[in-house]
Design a protein around this motif. Structure first.
Motif, PDB file in Angstrom:
ATOM      1  N   MET A   1      14.189 -16.494  12.677  1.00 22.24           N
ATOM      2  CA  MET A   1      13.395 -17.325  11.818  1.00 22.24           C
ATOM      3  C   MET A   1      12.120 -16.804  11.022  1.00 22.24           C
ATOM      4  O   MET A   1      11.515 -16.193  11.559  1.00 22.24           O
ATOM      5  CB  MET A   1      12.876 -18.580  12.660  1.00 22.24           C
ATOM      6  N   LEU A   2      12.200 -17.327  10.206  1.00 23.50           N
ATOM      7  CA  LEU A   2      11.027 -16.778   9.135  1.00 23.50           C
ATOM      8  C   LEU A   2       9.980 -17.957   8.784  1.00 23.50           C
ATOM      9  O   LEU A   2      10.291 -18.873   8.889  1.00 23.50           O
ATOM     10  CB  LEU A   2      11.465 -15.987   7.754  1.00 23.50           C
ATOM     11  N   ARG A   3       8.843 -17.633   8.107  1.00 23.72           N
ATOM     12  CA  ARG A   3       8.131 -18.700   7.509  1.00 23.72           C
ATOM     13  C   ARG A   3       8.795 -19.498   6.694  1.00 23.72           C
ATOM     14  O   ARG A   3       9.704 -18.832   5.736  1.00 23.72           O
ATOM     15  CB  ARG A   3       6.953 -18.047   6.898  1.00 23.72           C
ATOM     16  N   ASN A   4       8.731 -20.725   6.445  1.00 23.43           N
ATOM     17  CA  ASN A   4       9.049 -21.439   5.171  1.00 23.43           C
ATOM     18  C   ASN A   4       8.753 -20.924   3.934  1.00 23.43           C
ATOM     19  O   ASN A   4       7.618 -20.095   3.778  1.00 23.43           O
ATOM     20  CB  ASN A   4       8.426 -22.788   5.383  1.00 23.43           C
ATOM     21  N   LYS A   5       9.564 -20.966   2.963  1.00 31.61           N
ATOM     22  CA  LYS A   5       9.256 -20.374   1.661  1.00 31.61           C
ATOM     23  C   LYS A   5       8.137 -20.680   0.892  1.00 31.61           C
ATOM     24  O   LYS A   5       7.361 -19.909   0.452  1.00 31.61           O
ATOM     25  CB  LYS A   5      10.517 -20.538   0.889  1.00 31.61           C
TER      26      LYS A   5
END
Length: 227
Positions: free
Chosen positions: A102-106
């Motif tokens: 999971m990455l930070r929201n764009k």
């Protein structure tokens, strides 16, 4: 059917999960503190959302090393249904029970609203109450819901029909619009939207209830009607 709702320090959706299983479904459910390491008494396991350990290091990273997650892996190998939602999904990724990260929201912002999803695979123990391609509405509430995997993993997810839910209007930048995936065995589902927050019309919709009903119906078909 008996559900375990695993509670970590920082969980904040555990009561919602408990309500969905106990009150909306009418099944047995228990809140299981993370220091309890025996999940063998339960027919299904729910990993709720929240901010386990304050999301230090990475969301779900510390929780994934706890003793109860070691037991969770043993139950996964046995085929026990496991549903991880939001932070629960992040924990499943960090624990290696599901592929990707999971990455930070764009937009680098926390998002909290209802989103329209598509049921990409209704042939799972979590989705048989839906129609293939059905449009449903579930709330999202996350700052790190931008699912990512490499091209090889994405191809495997597609080839094995492991993509279970996709976003109609991708709110966070997730690759291939992915909102939820399952393991190859088909008994572990991770998703960012919150089905437990959509089990009654009073809450704004009840599309999420079908996920819990699917789990119960498939469990009963396997263990009760065949007995």
């Amino acid at each position: 059917m008996k559900f375990a709702v695993v509670v970590f320090p920082g969980s904040n959706c555990d009561r919602d999960m408990y309500h969905a299983a106990k009150d909306a479904l009418g099944e047995e459910a228990e809140l299981v503190w993370y220091q309890s390491a025996n999940l063998s008494d339960y027919d299904a396991i729910l990993i709720p959302g929240g901010f386990s350990y304050g999301d230090y290091l990475r969301s779900g990273a510390i929780a994934s090393t706890s003793q109860i997650v070691a037991d969770l892996k043993r139950q996964a190998e046995k085929g026990v249904p496991i549903l991880g939602v939001c932070n629960g999904f992040q924990i499943l990724l960090e624990a290696g029970l599901l592929p990707g990260a999971m990455l930070r929201n764009k937009n680098l912002k926390f998002i909290c609203h209802f989103e329209e999803l598509k049921v990409a695979n209704r042939d799972t123990m979590f989705t048989t109450a839906f129609q293939q391609g059905e449009a449903i509405s579930l709330p999202v509430a996350h700052g790190e819901g931008n699912y990512y995997c490499d091209d090889t993993t994405l191809k495997q997810l597609k080839d094995n029909n492991q993509i279970v839910f996709t976003y109609t209007n991708n709110p966070n930048g997730s690759i291939n619009d992915i909102a939820g995936i399952m393991n190859e065995q088909g008994n572990v589902l991770g998703m960012m939207p919150h089905p437990e927050r959509a089990v009654e019309e009073l809450l704004g919709g009840n599309d999420g209830l079908k996920i819990f009903k699917s789990i119960v119906n498939n469990w009963r078909e396997k263990y009760v009607t065949s007995a």
